[in-house]
Design a protein around this motif. Structure first.
Motif, mmCIF file in Angstrom:
data_model
loop_
_atom_site.group_PDB
_atom_site.id
_atom_site.type_symbol
_atom_site.label_atom_id
_atom_site.label_comp_id
_atom_site.label_asym_id
_atom_site.label_seq_id
_atom_site.Cartn_x
_atom_site.Cartn_y
_atom_site.Cartn_z
ATOM 1 N N ALA A 175 0.832 -1.205 0.000
ATOM 2 C CA ALA A 175 0.000 0.000 0.000
ATOM 3 C C ALA A 175 0.866 1.254 0.000
ATOM 4 C CB ALA A 175 -0.923 -0.015 1.208
ATOM 5 N N ALA A 176 1.968 1.231 0.760
ATOM 6 C CA ALA A 176 2.866 2.382 0.800
ATOM 7 C C ALA A 176 3.547 2.593 -0.543
ATOM 8 C CB ALA A 176 3.908 2.191 1.905
ATOM 9 N N SER A 177 3.881 1.499 -1.235
ATOM 10 C CA SER A 177 4.521 1.613 -2.545
ATOM 11 C C SER A 177 3.589 2.262 -3.558
ATOM 12 C CB SER A 177 4.957 0.225 -3.031
ATOM 13 O OG SER A 177 5.569 0.301 -4.305
ATOM 14 N N VAL A 178 2.317 1.863 -3.548
ATOM 15 C CA VAL A 178 1.343 2.479 -4.453
ATOM 16 C C VAL A 178 1.169 3.951 -4.119
ATOM 17 C CG1 VAL A 178 -1.088 2.468 -5.171
ATOM 18 C CG2 VAL A 178 0.149 0.306 -4.905
ATOM 19 N N GLU A 179 1.161 4.267 -2.845
ATOM 20 C CA GLU A 179 1.003 5.654 -2.423
ATOM 21 C C GLU A 179 2.167 6.521 -2.928
ATOM 22 O OE1 GLU A 179 -0.903 8.844 -0.574
ATOM 23 O OE2 GLU A 179 -1.629 6.782 -0.852
ATOM 24 N N ARG A 180 3.373 5.963 -2.920
ATOM 25 C CA ARG A 180 4.554 6.739 -3.324
ATOM 26 C C ARG A 180 4.767 6.751 -4.839
ATOM 27 N NH1 ARG A 180 6.976 3.640 0.797
ATOM 28 N NH2 ARG A 180 7.958 2.389 -0.845
ATOM 29 N N ASN A 181 4.592 5.580 -5.475
ATOM 30 C CA ASN A 181 5.026 5.428 -6.874
ATOM 31 C C ASN A 181 3.920 4.970 -7.812
ATOM 32 O OD1 ASN A 181 7.808 5.920 -6.057
ATOM 33 N ND2 ASN A 181 7.830 3.819 -5.264
ATOM 34 N N GLY A 182 2.686 5.230 -7.465
ATOM 35 C CA GLY A 182 1.576 4.742 -8.279
ATOM 36 C C GLY A 182 1.593 5.276 -9.710
ATOM 37 N N THR A 183 1.312 4.366 -10.649
ATOM 38 C CA THR A 183 1.168 4.720 -12.060
ATOM 39 C C THR A 183 0.069 3.847 -12.645
ATOM 40 O OG1 THR A 183 2.339 5.011 -14.155
ATOM 41 C CG2 THR A 183 2.930 3.087 -12.824
ATOM 42 N N TYR A 184 -0.155 3.894 -13.965
ATOM 43 C CA TYR A 184 -1.263 3.120 -14.532
ATOM 44 C C TYR A 184 -0.792 2.025 -15.488
ATOM 45 C CZ TYR A 184 -0.728 5.915 -18.781
ATOM 46 O OH TYR A 184 -0.233 6.527 -19.912
ATOM 47 N N THR A 185 0.490 2.015 -15.935
ATOM 48 C CA THR A 185 0.968 0.955 -16.826
ATOM 49 C C THR A 185 2.450 0.686 -16.605
ATOM 50 O OG1 THR A 185 1.170 0.208 -19.124
ATOM 51 C CG2 THR A 185 1.461 2.580 -18.695
ATOM 52 N N LEU A 186 2.816 -0.624 -16.651
ATOM 53 C CA LEU A 186 4.207 -1.050 -16.487
ATOM 54 C C LEU A 186 4.423 -2.311 -17.322
ATOM 55 C CD1 LEU A 186 4.623 -0.617 -12.626
ATOM 56 C CD2 LEU A 186 5.837 0.713 -14.364
ATOM 57 N N PRO A 187 5.646 -2.553 -17.814
ATOM 58 C CA PRO A 187 5.910 -3.771 -18.588
ATOM 59 C C PRO A 187 5.871 -5.008 -17.688
ATOM 60 C CG PRO A 187 7.935 -2.539 -18.263
ATOM 61 C CD PRO A 187 6.823 -1.667 -17.763
ATOM 62 N N ALA A 188 5.207 -6.073 -18.200
ATOM 63 C CA ALA A 188 5.077 -7.308 -17.419
ATOM 64 C C ALA A 188 6.255 -8.222 -17.720
ATOM 65 C CB ALA A 188 3.754 -7.983 -17.731
ATOM 66 N N THR A 189 7.443 -7.812 -17.332
ATOM 67 C CA THR A 189 8.634 -8.622 -17.575
ATOM 68 C C THR A 189 8.702 -9.785 -16.585
ATOM 69 O OG1 THR A 189 9.895 -7.129 -16.146
ATOM 70 C CG2 THR A 189 9.936 -6.683 -18.507
ATOM 71 N N ARG A 190 9.312 -10.861 -17.053
ATOM 72 C CA ARG A 190 9.430 -12.050 -16.210
ATOM 73 C C ARG A 190 10.250 -11.718 -14.959
ATOM 74 N NH1 ARG A 190 11.696 -18.002 -18.151
ATOM 75 N NH2 ARG A 190 11.405 -19.059 -16.138
ATOM 76 N N GLY A 191 9.736 -12.126 -13.794
ATOM 77 C CA GLY A 191 10.398 -11.845 -12.525
ATOM 78 C C GLY A 191 10.020 -10.491 -11.942
#
Length: 225
Positions: A175-191
């Protein structure tokens, strides 16, 4: 002719007082002080009525001090136990609130074409391959070519990246990570590891196990209520 009385004239002598011996006065002079000393000793000894009264007064005065001290000692001994009891209850409630509602468990989502829509606000994650799912929280799609991406519908800033290694995150960390660095799209890389907040406020941890450009991607998912 007169009679000669041997030269004695005047009234005849009266009866004489008896003579007190000197030792009697010595006895009186000794006995009187002794009696005074004896009376003083009897009056001042601990068993006298005055001493008893003093002792009784002291005893009565000491009772309130003992009575008032007892509740204070009891309150101090109970206070930490109560405080400890409240802390344990709060800790239990916190642990219960952080208990995962689902997972960690691997789910599959097809990345082909428009990809898959995933709903995390159900008892188990719901995955469909069309856009008719209302209230979806995440889309996994490779429609742009190459590696698939993660999208949040309506571009809500509720998706955040995590470091690629380390211990699994807690609900609070996600929850803290979303609060600090929230965005709407990211690459779904393996790992890759991610955190997400759903439309109903749940917290989700995601790790990409496989991420093909077409076919089923595998995501290890944990959902906290």
């Amino acid at each position: 002719m007169s009679t000669d009385n041997g030269g004695f004239t005047g009234s005849p002598p009266g009866p004489q007082q008896p003579h007190q011996p000197r030792w009697a006065w010595w006895v009186v002079g000794i006995v009187v002080p002794l009696v005074g000393i004896l009376v003083t000793v009897l009056v001042s000894r601990p068993g006298s009525s005055d001493s008893k009264a003093d002792t009784a007064d002291k005893g009565v005065a000491s009772v309130p001090a003992q009575s008032s001290a007892a509740p204070v000692g009891t309150e101090q001994s109970v206070g930490p136990e109560q405080s400890g009891g409240r802390s344990a209850a709060q800790h239990g409630e916190s642990a219960e609130a952080a208990k995962a509602a689902f997972g960690p468990k691997v789910i599959e989502a097809d990345t082909t074409n428009s990809g898959s829509y995933i709903e995390f606000d159900t008892s188990e994650p719901l995955v469909v391959t069309n856009s008719t799912l209302k209230g979806a929280d995440l889309i996994v799609s490779a429609s742009t070519g190459g590696a698939p991406d993660l999208f949040v519908p309506d571009s809500h800033m509720t998706l955040a990246p995590l470091a690629g290694s380390g211990a699994a995150p807690t609900a609070e960390e996600c929850a803290a990570s979303v609060e600090r660095n929230g965005t709407y799209t990211l690459p779904a890389t393996r790992g890759g590891r991610f955190c997400l907040t759903t439309t109903e406020g749940r917290t989700v941890s995601l790790e990409v196990v496989t991420a093909p450009s077409a076919g089923p991607a595998k995501l290890e998912v944990t959902v906290w209520a």
